[in-house]
Design an enzyme around this catalytic site. Sequence first.
Site, PDB file in Angstrom:
ATOM      1  CB  VAL A  64     -16.803  17.057  38.626  1.00  0.00           C
ATOM      2  CG1 VAL A  64     -16.962  16.063  39.773  1.00  0.00           C
ATOM      3  CG2 VAL A  64     -17.870  16.816  37.572  1.00  0.00           C
ATOM      4  CB  ALA A 109     -11.890  20.448  40.765  1.00  0.00           C
ATOM      5  CE  LYS A 110      -9.236  17.184  33.434  1.00  0.00           C
ATOM      6  NZ  LYS A 110      -7.773  17.092  33.468  1.00  0.00           N
ATOM      7  N   GLY A 111     -13.024  20.083  34.804  1.00  0.00           N
ATOM      8  CA  GLY A 111     -14.148  20.659  34.072  1.00  0.00           C
ATOM      9  C   GLY A 111     -13.976  20.445  32.585  1.00  0.00           C
TER      10      GLY A 111
END
Length: 421
Positions: A64, A109-111
Amino acid sequence: MSEFELYTGPLYQNALRRLDLAAETMKLDPNVAGRLKYPKRALVVSVPVRMDDGHIKVFTGYRVQHNMTLGPGKGGIRYHPAVTLSEIATFAMMMTLKCALFQLPLGGAKGGIRCNPHKMSRGEKQRMTRRFTSEISNLIGPDKDIPAPDIGTDEQVMAWMMDTYSQEVGFAIPGVVTGKPIVIGGTLGRTEATGRGVVYTIMEAAKHLNLNLDESTTVVVQGFGNVGSSAARKMAKIGCRITAISDENGGIYNAKGLNLEKVHAHLQEKKALMGFSEADAVSNEALLELPCDVLIPAAVEEQITIKNAHKIQCKILAEGANIPTTFEADQVLFDRGIFVIPDILANAGGVTVSYFEWVQGLQKYFWTEKEVNTKLFEIMSTTFQKVLEIQKQYKCNMRIAAIIGALQQLGRAMLVRGFYP
Ligand code: NAD
């Protein structure tokens, strides 16, 4: 919760309440505040992996990107059984705020992948990481979005991500990830950076509160992974007494102080803290309520809630973990006079040194560890003082002050860039 209920997860809702409160307090432009409630984009991928027994297991992965006004997306990759899209979206929003607060030229962001890395072999983890990287490769890149380690991932995972991305492009692109091994372009000091940064903010808080940090200072740490163990070691190094630490199976407690060298040796041998002979066992819940001067939650989110906030006994609560405290608990802690160093301030040492790694990689010129740590200290203490000033100006708690600090920077940038088209 269904997979696509991006904005209804409790963690996301909590983050929105904090965002709203900060925006209202500082009277942020409503168009900016409204935009920040939604991520820029979210990608859900299926990750088929051949397991060691020959069968194919399909994992779900996410990346995201919340906001990229200030630069490429930046944020960790989490491997954990509880990972959801909504949770990842929440952490992406926090990364936007963290980078903006620290004036880094990076977005949020992050995942993550919903999996249990502790129950997977090295080969399975490698195959999963490579396929995941390939599935998100159109989103990431050194100028687009740069992953880093988080819960359940480490420098080895970053090395596999870097290699997979580089194989697809055709040449080595170290800048696609940070937190990678030194030998392929990582920076000195990155592994300990988050824990070290937590301690730098505790030192600033202690100065502000007129507290000494010495052998009479007791410290409790929840979570003894990358962040928790680095923070504990650094607190011990400056002379404090670490009385309790824990991992996901429970904690160990010794009021006289734990010998971290011996704990480390025990952990290497037994792969768990429990059973350490020079301490009593304590549950993760009870550990948070132990009397201490400094409490460092450094495990998972929502550990300090309305149920236990009135039982927390520390003077300084330094949030090594992301979102360890709920929205309702904030008010209880504030009313009780506990000084909270909020996550986006306390644990930003990791992203700051990731930024240093990215800069060094772009320049192909690497700094000494002393240089990295000196620069980290400067930026952590300056930002701490900035948040303290905002807190005094708006008469709010430190968390809302930190979010205001981020929104001031981000809001100016968003307005000057304007909304496209
Ligand atoms: P890690 O996987 O290295 O360590 C996590 C630790 O928490 C382990 O000791 C694990 O056993 C323990 N744990 C897991 N579930 C638990 C539970 N329910 N109760 C108690 N302990 C539990 O992860 P990490 O990188 O140290 O990250 C810890 C926290 O810090 C996370 O919230 C992460 O988002 C945040 N953080 C990490 C970084 C970084 O650079 N690694 C940067 C900023 C924030």
